[in-house]
Design an enzyme around this catalytic site. Sequence first.
Site, PDB file in Angstrom:
ATOM      1  N   GLU A 257       0.809  -1.062   0.176  1.00 52.05           N
ATOM      2  CA  GLU A 257      -0.082   0.057   0.078  1.00 52.05           C
ATOM      3  C   GLU A 257       0.762   1.203  -0.142  1.00 52.05           C
ATOM      4  O   GLU A 257       1.539   1.363   1.065  1.00 52.05           O
ATOM      5  CB  GLU A 257      -0.772   0.070   0.978  1.00 52.05           C
ATOM      6  CG  GLU A 257      -1.765  -1.239   1.395  1.00 52.05           C
ATOM      7  CD  GLU A 257      -2.425  -1.361   2.653  1.00 52.05           C
ATOM      8  OE1 GLU A 257      -3.721  -1.168   2.616  1.00 52.05           O
ATOM      9  OE2 GLU A 257      -1.672  -1.511   3.838  1.00 52.05           O
ATOM     10  N   ARG A 281       9.817   1.019  10.094  1.00 54.44           N
ATOM     11  CA  ARG A 281       9.288   0.187  11.336  1.00 54.44           C
ATOM     12  C   ARG A 281       8.519  -1.136  10.789  1.00 54.44           C
ATOM     13  O   ARG A 281       8.216  -1.334   9.664  1.00 54.44           O
ATOM     14  CB  ARG A 281       8.269   0.957  12.477  1.00 54.44           C
ATOM     15  CG  ARG A 281       7.025   1.137  11.687  1.00 54.44           C
ATOM     16  CD  ARG A 281       6.081   1.876  12.705  1.00 54.44           C
ATOM     17  NE  ARG A 281       4.579   2.075  11.898  1.00 54.44           N
ATOM     18  CZ  ARG A 281       3.660   1.367  11.572  1.00 54.44           C
ATOM     19  NH1 ARG A 281       3.767   0.054  12.183  1.00 54.44           N
ATOM     20  NH2 ARG A 281       2.622   1.749  11.173  1.00 54.44           N
TER      21      ARG A 281
END
Length: 323
Positions: A257, A281
């Site tokens: 995405e 992350r």
Amino acid sequence: MSIIFDYKNVPEAQRGASVALGNFDGVHAGHRAVIDLAKQVSDARGVPLAALIFEPPPRRYFQPDSPPFRIMRPEQRREALKTIGVDIVYELPFNKELASMSPRAFVEQVLVKGLGLAHLAVGFDFRFGKGREGDTDTLRQLGEEFGFTVSVMDAVKADSEKISSTAIRTYLQEGQPEHAAHLLGHYWTADGVVEQGEQRGRTISFPTANLRIGNLIQPMFGVYAVWAKVEGDDVWRPGVANFGRTPTTGEREPLLEVHFFDFDQDIYGKHLDVAFVHFLRAEKKFDSFEALTTQIATDASDARERLGSAPQKELPAVIADFL
């Protein structure tokens, strides 16, 4: 650039080349060094420069159920080879016939009778033939017998580390795209066609372009700073991307995405290239959609700080000071 798929019916104009043989997955610096060896002979003798590749890769043939491992799709690889000046790509189907050939049969039937090669360049660890029986010494001996020359490239290193497709795959799976880019010489790029998503991002002002990366290797699930280019566009745009199963909103098959900064266009159905620059992350499950929304804003701010906001005509160079 010509692409040949059958060694038994090679047009005369595509025979007699100086050939670099390998998988060339990623077309990294080690691969380019092998191709450069072949190019030296190509230039000296005035013959075409060619790359010989097996498709599917032998690894996929012998381990059909293994996880995706490709660094590049065949189309990406062809374009990369064309960019560095390869004239001919022999993309031969790896099948039962080739898998069962002895080293001698492979050289005689494929390289000599099929391609009519003038020269062959390979890496130092190249093995070939049934059971991987042949090595570089075998090639040199058969080259003398059949009348073609052979050159062998030593290991290529970056800051004392051997450059290999295996190392690049490992870095991507460990969430270290910077290290993968260091060995590749360019950012690793995934691609696919933008498809309709759940459109949750639009409700929080973070619309995303969603795509599946198919049989490319899956990088570590998580959030990345990326550069992306839309089919028909002439610039690379900075953004933030998540690759994974989105555990907060309900797990599904891995999806990439991508949220572009300062961009609002309908790009459904278009092809998208996404260059992974920084790992921000790991993917995680949040206690609420509100907590996820807050983190997305933080991720976008982090990516924007690292990349800036301005589109670029060319994909920016690999940042060398991350180590």
